[in-house]
Design a protein around this motif. Structure first.
Motif, PDB file in Angstrom:
ATOM      1  N   SER A  99     -21.010 -22.329 -33.222  1.00  9.62           N
ATOM      2  CA  SER A  99     -21.167 -21.079 -32.472  1.00  9.62           C
ATOM      3  C   SER A  99     -22.600 -20.988 -31.962  1.00  9.62           C
ATOM      4  O   SER A  99     -23.510 -21.580 -32.548  1.00  9.62           O
ATOM      5  N   PRO A 100     -22.842 -20.267 -30.844  1.00  9.06           N
ATOM      6  CA  PRO A 100     -24.163 -20.266 -30.204  1.00  9.06           C
ATOM      7  C   PRO A 100     -25.324 -19.953 -31.143  1.00  9.06           C
ATOM      8  O   PRO A 100     -26.362 -20.606 -31.091  1.00  9.06           O
ATOM      9  N   GLU A 101     -25.143 -18.951 -32.023  1.00 10.44           N
ATOM     10  CA  GLU A 101     -26.248 -18.592 -32.904  1.00 10.44           C
ATOM     11  C   GLU A 101     -26.500 -19.656 -33.973  1.00 10.44           C
ATOM     12  O   GLU A 101     -27.550 -19.628 -34.641  1.00 10.44           O
ATOM     13  N   SER A 102     -25.558 -20.586 -34.129  1.00  7.45           N
ATOM     14  CA  SER A 102     -25.713 -21.651 -35.131  1.00  7.45           C
ATOM     15  C   SER A 102     -26.031 -23.006 -34.505  1.00  7.45           C
ATOM     16  O   SER A 102     -26.167 -23.988 -35.235  1.00  7.45           O
ATOM     17  N   TYR A 103     -26.125 -23.067 -33.183  1.00 10.38           N
ATOM     18  CA  TYR A 103     -26.332 -24.356 -32.514  1.00 10.38           C
ATOM     19  C   TYR A 103     -27.536 -25.113 -33.072  1.00 10.38           C
ATOM     20  O   TYR A 103     -27.447 -26.282 -33.433  1.00 10.38           O
ATOM     21  N   ALA A 104     -28.696 -24.443 -33.100  1.00 11.70           N
ATOM     22  CA  ALA A 104     -29.920 -25.130 -33.503  1.00 11.70           C
ATOM     23  C   ALA A 104     -29.831 -25.613 -34.947  1.00 11.70           C
ATOM     24  O   ALA A 104     -30.204 -26.748 -35.265  1.00 11.70           O
ATOM     25  N   VAL A 105     -29.311 -24.753 -35.843  1.00 14.09           N
ATOM     26  CA  VAL A 105     -29.232 -25.116 -37.257  1.00 14.09           C
ATOM     27  C   VAL A 105     -28.216 -26.228 -37.476  1.00 14.09           C
ATOM     28  O   VAL A 105     -28.489 -27.214 -38.176  1.00 14.09           O
ATOM     29  N   ASP A 106     -27.005 -26.084 -36.902  1.00 14.23           N
ATOM     30  CA  ASP A 106     -25.967 -27.116 -37.071  1.00 14.23           C
ATOM     31  C   ASP A 106     -26.419 -28.450 -36.475  1.00 14.23           C
ATOM     32  O   ASP A 106     -26.223 -29.509 -37.072  1.00 14.23           O
ATOM     33  N   TYR A 107     -27.031 -28.380 -35.283  1.00 18.96           N
ATOM     34  CA  TYR A 107     -27.506 -29.617 -34.657  1.00 18.96           C
ATOM     35  C   TYR A 107     -28.625 -30.246 -35.470  1.00 18.96           C
ATOM     36  O   TYR A 107     -28.709 -31.472 -35.582  1.00 18.96           O
ATOM     37  N   SER A 108     -29.479 -29.411 -36.070  1.00 19.10           N
ATOM     38  CA  SER A 108     -30.568 -29.963 -36.886  1.00 19.10           C
ATOM     39  C   SER A 108     -30.021 -30.667 -38.121  1.00 19.10           C
ATOM     40  O   SER A 108     -30.594 -31.655 -38.591  1.00 19.10           O
ATOM     41  N   LYS A 109     -28.901 -30.173 -38.664  1.00 21.31           N
ATOM     42  CA  LYS A 109     -28.271 -30.826 -39.820  1.00 21.31           C
ATOM     43  C   LYS A 109     -27.739 -32.203 -39.432  1.00 21.31           C
ATOM     44  O   LYS A 109     -27.962 -33.197 -40.136  1.00 21.31           O
ATOM     45  N   ILE A 110     -27.019 -32.247 -38.305  1.00 21.08           N
ATOM     46  CA  ILE A 110     -26.493 -33.535 -37.837  1.00 21.08           C
ATOM     47  C   ILE A 110     -27.652 -34.460 -37.471  1.00 21.08           C
ATOM     48  O   ILE A 110     -27.622 -35.664 -37.764  1.00 21.08           O
ATOM     49  N   HIS A 111     -28.669 -33.885 -36.839  1.00 19.05           N
ATOM     50  CA  HIS A 111     -29.837 -34.678 -36.440  1.00 19.05           C
ATOM     51  C   HIS A 111     -30.542 -35.250 -37.666  1.00 19.05           C
ATOM     52  O   HIS A 111     -31.098 -36.359 -37.609  1.00 19.05           O
ATOM     53  N   PHE A 112     -30.517 -34.510 -38.784  1.00 17.72           N
ATOM     54  CA  PHE A 112     -31.108 -35.015 -40.027  1.00 17.72           C
ATOM     55  C   PHE A 112     -30.397 -36.290 -40.468  1.00 17.72           C
ATOM     56  O   PHE A 112     -31.040 -37.285 -40.812  1.00 17.72           O
ATOM     57  N   PHE A 113     -29.070 -36.275 -40.458  1.00 16.63           N
ATOM     58  CA  PHE A 113     -28.307 -37.464 -40.841  1.00 16.63           C
ATOM     59  C   PHE A 113     -28.566 -38.619 -39.870  1.00 16.63           C
ATOM     60  O   PHE A 113     -28.710 -39.780 -40.281  1.00 16.63           O
ATOM     61  N   GLN A 114     -28.601 -38.305 -38.581  1.00 20.51           N
ATOM     62  CA  GLN A 114     -28.850 -39.348 -37.588  1.00 20.51           C
ATOM     63  C   GLN A 114     -30.207 -40.000 -37.805  1.00 20.51           C
ATOM     64  O   GLN A 114     -30.329 -41.231 -37.753  1.00 20.51           O
ATOM     65  N   ASN A 115     -31.211 -39.184 -38.064  1.00 20.19           N
ATOM     66  CA  ASN A 115     -32.540 -39.735 -38.287  1.00 20.19           C
ATOM     67  C   ASN A 115     -32.651 -40.431 -39.632  1.00 20.19           C
ATOM     68  O   ASN A 115     -33.479 -41.340 -39.787  1.00 20.19           O
ATOM     69  N   LEU A 116     -31.837 -40.023 -40.596  1.00 16.95           N
ATOM     70  CA  LEU A 116     -31.786 -40.772 -41.852  1.00 16.95           C
ATOM     71  C   LEU A 116     -31.260 -42.179 -41.589  1.00 16.95           C
ATOM     72  O   LEU A 116     -31.756 -43.155 -42.162  1.00 16.95           O
ATOM     73  N   GLY A 117     -30.264 -42.284 -40.689  1.00 19.13           N
ATOM     74  CA  GLY A 117     -29.775 -43.605 -40.294  1.00 19.13           C
ATOM     75  C   GLY A 117     -30.853 -44.427 -39.620  1.00 19.13           C
ATOM     76  O   GLY A 117     -31.016 -45.622 -39.900  1.00 19.13           O
ATOM     77  N   VAL A 118     -31.621 -43.780 -38.741  1.00 21.30           N
ATOM     78  CA  VAL A 118     -32.727 -44.467 -38.068  1.00 21.30           C
ATOM     79  C   VAL A 118     -33.790 -44.872 -39.080  1.00 21.30           C
ATOM     80  O   VAL A 118     -34.362 -45.970 -39.002  1.00 21.30           O
ATOM     81  N   LEU A 119     -34.054 -43.994 -40.043  1.00 20.57           N
ATOM     82  CA  LEU A 119     -35.037 -44.286 -41.083  1.00 20.57           C
ATOM     83  C   LEU A 119     -34.628 -45.517 -41.897  1.00 20.57           C
ATOM     84  O   LEU A 119     -35.434 -46.429 -42.126  1.00 20.57           O
TER      85      LEU A 119
END
Length: 391
Positions: free
Chosen positions: A321-341
């Protein structure tokens, strides 16, 4: 138009961010005399770790302070730190200053979910595709500019270009906040339908996070030493050519976006499976040390990785949902960057012990695992949507 302005700002940020990505091994050798691949891998891993902790932090801050207000200050600090990276002669000081810079530069990732808040849900697939192309295009420009700088000028001048990019972002953010032409506080996505927080399947963020972790691990494993791999067998050994070959997926992404917009089709979750299959072919071809095979593989792989990444993002924002976009995306982005790490920590070791081809073999296995895991998640998501359709 606010959306267009923000997309241009994203392009500036990505170009600034990608200047050194294909050339870290060469940069450390030319600047500090560091030739150990493991040390290069550790530095790349450190960058990923900083982004991992920075983006969720800025996403949390954005709940209380607007994204553009955050960018005005963070990009100013990032620009100052980039100038310090230009001047420092100490290897240790470079690590400390540059990694601190990454924390502040990472705030530009807030622009992505912010753009999706100010448009309707129906515009999300095409806009996510466009933003993915902007990232690829930024990678192209960054690789070309970085290659020319490493080849023809002192490599440390890259940080002057980075600083310029940061200050431009700061200025653009300040302009948007002061201008009365743009409704920077308006949220449009929530107007196109009811809030969808309750539509998120249980554990969906965790499942999608783990799958994209493996995907990004596999994708980034082939990046840090790709230019060295190309130069190990190619008769075209200049950094400009290496950077251009590295950036082929970006050129392909432009074509893919154009075709997607003309077809205007949404093959949903099955499209991800098809993309992963095609990516396997591209990875296999890139692992063959032949100019023709590698170029062909980069083209095929570029098409597949663009389609896959876009569809994964569409899937996330469709269920959030719009008010959760940044937080939800940051969670997924955390996993993605863990993969990069994890890829960054591993790649130097495997290249040192097994050679420049081995990342492609490991990435091939990683994509197979991603495909298998996604197939089962896909089935559960499909059932979930069928249930929603009946209600």
């Amino acid at each position: 138009m606010l959306k267009t302005f923000l997309i241009v700002m994203t392009l500036v940020a990505v170009v600034s961010d990608y200047l050194l990505h294909p050339f870290y091994p060469q940069f450390f050798e030319l600047r500090f005399g560091i030739k150990n691949p493991e040390l290069v891998g550790y530095y790349f891993a450190a960058i990923c770790f900083m982004v991992m902790i920075a983006f969720p932090f800025w996403a949390y801050v954005s709940k209380k302070v607007s994204e553009l207000n955050i960018l005005v200050y963070t990009q100013f600090v990032a620009g100052i730190l980039a100038l310090l990276c230009f001047y420092t002669e100490s290897y240790t000081a470079f690590w400390i200053i540059s990694l601190t810079m990454v924390i502040f530069k990472g705030s530009y990732l807030l622009v992505y979910p912010y753009i999706l808040k100010i448009i309707t849900k129906e515009e999300h697939p095409s806009t996510i595709g466009l933003l993915s192309v902007v990232v690829h295009l930024g990678g192209i420009l960054g690789a070309v500019i970085g290659g020319l700088t490493v080849d023809l000028i002192d490599p440390r001048n890259i940080f002057l270009i980075m600083a310029l990019g940061d200050f431009i972002q700061m200025g653009m953010s300040g302009y948007l906040l002061r201008s009365k032409k743009y409704a920077t506080g308006l949220i449009v996505s929530e107007e196109s339908g009811p809030k969808e927080e309750h539509f998120l399947p249980k554990g969906f963020i965790l499942k999608l996070g783990i799958i994209t972790l493996i995907l990004y691990f596999s994708d980034f494993l082939i990046r840090p030493f790709f230019s060295m791999y190309w130069e190990s067998f190619s008769s075209f050994k200049t950094k400009l050519v290496s950077g251009t070959i590295y950036a082929i997926p970006g050129f392909v992404a432009l074509i893919a976006l154009w075709i997607n917009n003309r077809r205007n089709t949404n093959d949903g979750y099955k499209g991800i499976i098809n993309a992963l299959f095609i990516a396997l072919i591209g990875l296999f071809l890139q692992g063959v040390p032949s100019e023709l095979f590698v170029v062909t593989g980069r083209i095929i792989y570029g098409w597949a990785i663009f389609q896959g990444v876009v569809k994964f993002d569409v899937l996330l924002f469709e269920l959030s949902s719009p008010e959760s976009y940044a937080v939800d995306y940051s969670k997924i982005h955390f996993f993605q960057n863990l993969g990069v790490l994890l890829a960054s920590l591993s790649v130097g070791i495997v290249v040192e012990d097994f050679g420049l081809q081995i990342p492609f073999s490991i990435a091939f296995i990683g994509f197979i695992i991603t495909l298998v895991l996604y197939f089962f998640v896909f089935k559960s998501v499909r059932v979930h949507h069928k249930q929603l359709a009946k209600t």
